[in-house]
Design a protein around this motif. Structure first.
Motif, PDB file in Angstrom:
ATOM      1  N   GLY A  19      17.182 -45.850 -24.301  1.00 51.52           N
ATOM      2  CA  GLY A  19      18.342 -46.741 -24.538  1.00 51.52           C
ATOM      3  C   GLY A  19      19.223 -46.000 -25.506  1.00 51.52           C
ATOM      4  O   GLY A  19      19.841 -45.001 -25.155  1.00 51.52           O
ATOM      5  N   TYR A  20      19.197 -46.424 -26.788  1.00 53.48           N
ATOM      6  CA  TYR A  20      19.917 -45.687 -27.806  1.00 53.48           C
ATOM      7  C   TYR A  20      19.370 -44.252 -27.892  1.00 53.48           C
ATOM      8  O   TYR A  20      18.169 -44.019 -27.753  1.00 53.48           O
ATOM      9  N   GLY A  21      20.240 -43.312 -28.168  1.00 55.46           N
ATOM     10  CA  GLY A  21      19.793 -41.940 -28.398  1.00 55.46           C
ATOM     11  C   GLY A  21      20.990 -41.031 -28.488  1.00 55.46           C
ATOM     12  O   GLY A  21      21.654 -40.788 -27.480  1.00 55.46           O
ATOM     13  N   GLY A  22      21.319 -40.562 -29.674  1.00 58.29           N
ATOM     14  CA  GLY A  22      22.514 -39.751 -29.867  1.00 58.29           C
ATOM     15  C   GLY A  22      22.323 -38.346 -29.316  1.00 58.29           C
ATOM     16  O   GLY A  22      22.852 -37.975 -28.268  1.00 58.29           O
ATOM     17  N   ILE A  23      21.493 -37.549 -30.006  1.00 53.05           N
ATOM     18  CA  ILE A  23      21.259 -36.155 -29.622  1.00 53.05           C
ATOM     19  C   ILE A  23      20.676 -36.080 -28.208  1.00 53.05           C
ATOM     20  O   ILE A  23      21.076 -35.248 -27.388  1.00 53.05           O
ATOM     21  N   GLU A  24      19.738 -36.965 -27.915  1.00 52.39           N
ATOM     22  CA  GLU A  24      19.056 -36.920 -26.616  1.00 52.39           C
ATOM     23  C   GLU A  24      20.041 -37.206 -25.479  1.00 52.39           C
ATOM     24  O   GLU A  24      19.927 -36.660 -24.377  1.00 52.39           O
ATOM     25  N   ASN A  25      21.029 -38.073 -25.742  1.00 51.55           N
ATOM     26  CA  ASN A  25      22.075 -38.334 -24.745  1.00 51.55           C
ATOM     27  C   ASN A  25      22.925 -37.096 -24.511  1.00 51.55           C
ATOM     28  O   ASN A  25      23.317 -36.797 -23.386  1.00 51.55           O
ATOM     29  N   VAL A  26      23.223 -36.386 -25.598  1.00 56.76           N
ATOM     30  CA  VAL A  26      24.034 -35.178 -25.481  1.00 56.76           C
ATOM     31  C   VAL A  26      23.298 -34.155 -24.609  1.00 56.76           C
ATOM     32  O   VAL A  26      23.864 -33.572 -23.680  1.00 56.76           O
ATOM     33  N   VAL A  27      21.997 -33.984 -24.889  1.00 56.56           N
ATOM     34  CA  VAL A  27      21.206 -33.016 -24.122  1.00 56.56           C
ATOM     35  C   VAL A  27      21.107 -33.449 -22.653  1.00 56.56           C
ATOM     36  O   VAL A  27      21.250 -32.632 -21.736  1.00 56.56           O
ATOM     37  N   ALA A  28      20.899 -34.739 -22.431  1.00 61.32           N
ATOM     38  CA  ALA A  28      20.768 -35.236 -21.047  1.00 61.32           C
ATOM     39  C   ALA A  28      22.082 -35.090 -20.280  1.00 61.32           C
ATOM     40  O   ALA A  28      22.084 -34.981 -19.047  1.00 61.32           O
ATOM     41  N   THR A  29      23.191 -35.092 -20.989  1.00 61.58           N
ATOM     42  CA  THR A  29      24.503 -34.913 -20.342  1.00 61.58           C
ATOM     43  C   THR A  29      24.775 -33.435 -20.073  1.00 61.58           C
ATOM     44  O   THR A  29      25.291 -33.063 -19.017  1.00 61.58           O
ATOM     45  N   LEU A  30      24.390 -32.594 -21.020  1.00 64.59           N
ATOM     46  CA  LEU A  30      24.734 -31.173 -20.945  1.00 64.59           C
ATOM     47  C   LEU A  30      23.854 -30.391 -19.952  1.00 64.59           C
ATOM     48  O   LEU A  30      24.357 -29.568 -19.169  1.00 64.59           O
ATOM     49  N   VAL A  31      22.546 -30.639 -19.998  1.00 65.00           N
ATOM     50  CA  VAL A  31      21.604 -29.781 -19.261  1.00 65.00           C
ATOM     51  C   VAL A  31      21.846 -29.769 -17.733  1.00 65.00           C
ATOM     52  O   VAL A  31      21.914 -28.683 -17.133  1.00 65.00           O
ATOM     53  N   PRO A  32      21.995 -30.920 -17.074  1.00 65.24           N
ATOM     54  CA  PRO A  32      22.199 -30.859 -15.621  1.00 65.24           C
ATOM     55  C   PRO A  32      23.430 -30.035 -15.241  1.00 65.24           C
ATOM     56  O   PRO A  32      23.430 -29.298 -14.257  1.00 65.24           O
ATOM     57  N   GLU A  33      24.470 -30.128 -16.080  1.00 70.59           N
ATOM     58  CA  GLU A  33      25.710 -29.414 -15.769  1.00 70.59           C
ATOM     59  C   GLU A  33      25.540 -27.915 -16.020  1.00 70.59           C
ATOM     60  O   GLU A  33      26.023 -27.089 -15.242  1.00 70.59           O
ATOM     61  N   LEU A  34      24.823 -27.547 -17.079  1.00 68.06           N
ATOM     62  CA  LEU A  34      24.540 -26.116 -17.318  1.00 68.06           C
ATOM     63  C   LEU A  34      23.762 -25.545 -16.140  1.00 68.06           C
ATOM     64  O   LEU A  34      24.027 -24.434 -15.672  1.00 68.06           O
ATOM     65  N   ARG A  35      22.787 -26.312 -15.655  1.00 72.26           N
ATOM     66  CA  ARG A  35      21.975 -25.815 -14.529  1.00 72.26           C
ATOM     67  C   ARG A  35      22.827 -25.675 -13.275  1.00 72.26           C
ATOM     68  O   ARG A  35      22.679 -24.741 -12.506  1.00 72.26           O
ATOM     69  N   ARG A  36      23.767 -26.614 -13.073  1.00 69.32           N
ATOM     70  CA  ARG A  36      24.686 -26.472 -11.928  1.00 69.32           C
ATOM     71  C   ARG A  36      25.527 -25.204 -12.059  1.00 69.32           C
ATOM     72  O   ARG A  36      25.938 -24.616 -11.075  1.00 69.32           O
ATOM     73  N   LEU A  37      25.777 -24.786 -13.308  1.00 65.87           N
ATOM     74  CA  LEU A  37      26.565 -23.566 -13.544  1.00 65.87           C
ATOM     75  C   LEU A  37      25.675 -22.321 -13.549  1.00 65.87           C
ATOM     76  O   LEU A  37      26.119 -21.233 -13.900  1.00 65.87           O
ATOM     77  N   GLY A  38      24.381 -22.476 -13.209  1.00 70.68           N
ATOM     78  CA  GLY A  38      23.505 -21.314 -13.006  1.00 70.68           C
ATOM     79  C   GLY A  38      22.635 -20.950 -14.183  1.00 70.68           C
ATOM     80  O   GLY A  38      21.959 -19.916 -14.159  1.00 70.68           O
ATOM     81  N   VAL A  39      22.614 -21.772 -15.253  1.00 71.27           N
ATOM     82  CA  VAL A  39      21.788 -21.455 -16.428  1.00 71.27           C
ATOM     83  C   VAL A  39      20.361 -21.967 -16.190  1.00 71.27           C
ATOM     84  O   VAL A  39      20.173 -23.051 -15.641  1.00 71.27           O
ATOM     85  N   ARG A  40      19.342 -21.172 -16.594  1.00 64.13           N
ATOM     86  CA  ARG A  40      17.944 -21.650 -16.587  1.00 64.13           C
ATOM     87  C   ARG A  40      17.708 -22.357 -17.899  1.00 64.13           C
ATOM     88  O   ARG A  40      18.013 -21.796 -18.963  1.00 64.13           O
ATOM     89  N   VAL A  41      17.152 -23.565 -17.862  1.00 69.20           N
ATOM     90  CA  VAL A  41      16.964 -24.312 -19.111  1.00 69.20           C
ATOM     91  C   VAL A  41      15.482 -24.597 -19.341  1.00 69.20           C
ATOM     92  O   VAL A  41      14.793 -25.140 -18.472  1.00 69.20           O
ATOM     93  N   VAL A  42      14.988 -24.191 -20.525  1.00 68.24           N
ATOM     94  CA  VAL A  42      13.647 -24.549 -20.986  1.00 68.24           C
ATOM     95  C   VAL A  42      13.857 -25.640 -22.031  1.00 68.24           C
ATOM     96  O   VAL A  42      14.527 -25.417 -23.035  1.00 68.24           O
ATOM     97  N   LEU A  43      13.300 -26.825 -21.790  1.00 68.86           N
ATOM     98  CA  LEU A  43      13.547 -27.952 -22.695  1.00 68.86           C
ATOM     99  C   LEU A  43      12.394 -28.099 -23.692  1.00 68.86           C
ATOM    100  O   LEU A  43      11.245 -28.268 -23.299  1.00 68.86           O
ATOM    101  N   ALA A  44      12.734 -28.045 -24.983  1.00 67.55           N
ATOM    102  CA  ALA A  44      11.741 -28.353 -26.024  1.00 67.55           C
ATOM    103  C   ALA A  44      11.991 -29.790 -26.458  1.00 67.55           C
ATOM    104  O   ALA A  44      13.038 -30.106 -27.036  1.00 67.55           O
ATOM    105  N   SER A  45      11.030 -30.658 -26.150  1.00 62.08           N
ATOM    106  CA  SER A  45      11.232 -32.090 -26.370  1.00 62.08           C
ATOM    107  C   SER A  45       9.854 -32.725 -26.486  1.00 62.08           C
ATOM    108  O   SER A  45       8.905 -32.056 -26.906  1.00 62.08           O
TER     109      SER A  45
END
Ligand code: UDP
Length: 377
Positions: A19-45
């Motif tokens: 529900g609430y989540g500041g940083i986690e929302n930012v990461v959830a918004t950014l990562v899918p788009e980075l991957r669409r742009l060809g970046v490999r993402v390793v998530l530390a969470s």
């Protein structure tokens, strides 16, 4: 060459957050788009995170949000245990080109201390740094570690030692700016404040104004680690050592009458979107310099005008008279709430579609990743 980024979201909540989540929302918004742009993402969470990524690592099974109510040194201990896992992974593997870190202070300190053992690091500042001038002093001299702000106003308030390592700012974004808008929701007559219930967000100011000026106000968001009114009351007096819980009992709860002012707890998903989309205005009666304002850009994406005190990032995000109304002082807010209907919802939406999409944010981060790697040599 494919870029591999270790995205450090921290140990507090799963990604995406429940529900609430500041940083986690930012990461959830950014990562899918980075991957669409060809970046490999390793998530530390934490292990319960469900965000699709290329690889993941975690120390804790679930989010440690409740630990945030402990004394600050214990909070740092939890962050440190998570960071130790990240450091171990960085020492064991050689495929990470860059770390994008989001863990306040502890992340920056730990990764800086790794020296040349660490890949280049971009640490995103999420907080109002005017309030923590000492926390970040130790980046002096670290060429492999850079920082970015989430607004120009936030960086301007940061300590000089930190600004010297800045590669710029990136405004926050929301997936709501790209999703097709569902059929228009029935407009309500309420005003909403969406966000953590904490003195800086000014829920007490909003509640006083609602009573004085006669508008209906809905407060949505957690109080400390408590997401529901029933959870908070079950916690009893023991919960009061949390400053946000004390703020709630001392300054907000006495104004919550269930009619003029209501608290609905944390709202998520469609409930959150409908609550904001049907509001006459999203109110931000700020008592701090708001650093990034995800809820501000979400409101624009949902076509709801923003009425706010002109503090922190607000003047960068909102154009007074076109996408919202900004006040120099709190006592101007009631008048602005009453005239918020002169702002076109469509104009707000278009602004979000133009400036606050995940694509705009991800492309800007790719530029900063290049800068950080170049500066690291
Ligand atoms: N949020 C939510 N439900 C709530 C309150 C907040 O989903 O009841 C979300 C909100 O939509 C936003 C984030 O939590 O995405 C809060 O981010 P913001 O930058 O506004 O505040 P902060 O990070 O300072 O808490």
């Amino acid at each position: 060459m494919v870029l591999t980024v270790l995205m450090n979201a921290g140990p507090w909540l799963s990604v995406p957050p429940p529900g609430y989540g500041g940083i986690e929302n930012v990461v959830a918004t950014l990562v899918p788009e980075l991957r669409r742009l060809g970046v490999r993402v390793v998530l530390a969470s934490v292990a319960s995170s469900t965000l699709p990524v290329d690889d993941r690592l975690s120390v804790f099974a679930d989010g440690q949000f409740a630990a945030l109510q402990r004394p600050y040194n214990q909070v740092c201990g939890v962050a440190q245990a998570h960071l130790n896992g990240v450091v171990r992974a960085l020492r064991e593997r050689d495929d990470i080109d860059l770390v994008h870190d989001h863990v306040e202070a502890v992340g920056l300190a730990t990764l800086t201390a790794m020296g040349r053992d660490a890949p280049p690091v971009l640490h995103t500042l999420h907080w109002d740094l005017g309030k923590h001038p000492d926390l970040y002093g130790y980046v002096d001299g670290a060429n492999r570690v850079r920082v970015n702000g989430v607004s120009a106003a936030q960086l301007a308030r940061a300590p000089q030692a930190l600004r010297a390592h800045s590669v710029g700012h990136v405004h926050l974004a929301t997936p709501l700016a790209t999703t097709e808008r569902k059929s228009p929701v029935e407009p309500g007559d309420h005003v909403v404040i969406l966000g953590r219930i904490t003195p800086g967000k000014g829920q007490h100011v909003g509640a006083q104004l609602a009573h004085r000026a006669g508008f209906r106000l809905v407060l949505a968001g957690p109080v400390g680690p408590y997401h529901r009114p029933t959870e908070l009351s079950a916690a009893g007096d023991a919960a009061r050592h949390n400053p946000d819980v004390r703020y709630w009992y001392e300054q907000v709860a006495p104004l919550v009458d269930g009619v003029r002012v209501r608290w609905v707890g944390t709202v998520a998903g469609r409930d959150r979107d409908e609550l904001v989309a049907s509001a006459r205005a999203s109110l931000f009666p700020l008592c701090w310099e708001e650093p990034g304002g995800t809820a501000v850009v979400e409101s624009l994406a949902l076509g709801t005008p923003v009425v706010a005190t002109a503090r922190g990032c607000l003047p960068e995000l909102i154009e007074h008279g076109r996408t919202g109304l900004l006040a120099g002082a709190a006592d101007e807010l009631p008048e602005l709430v009453h005239t918020a209907n002169r702002i076109e919802g469509n104009e707000c939406r278009q602004e979000a579609v133009r400036r606050f999409t995940p694509r705009v944010m991800a492309e800007r981060y790719l530029e900063l990743y290049d800068d950080v790697r170049r500066l690291a040599g």
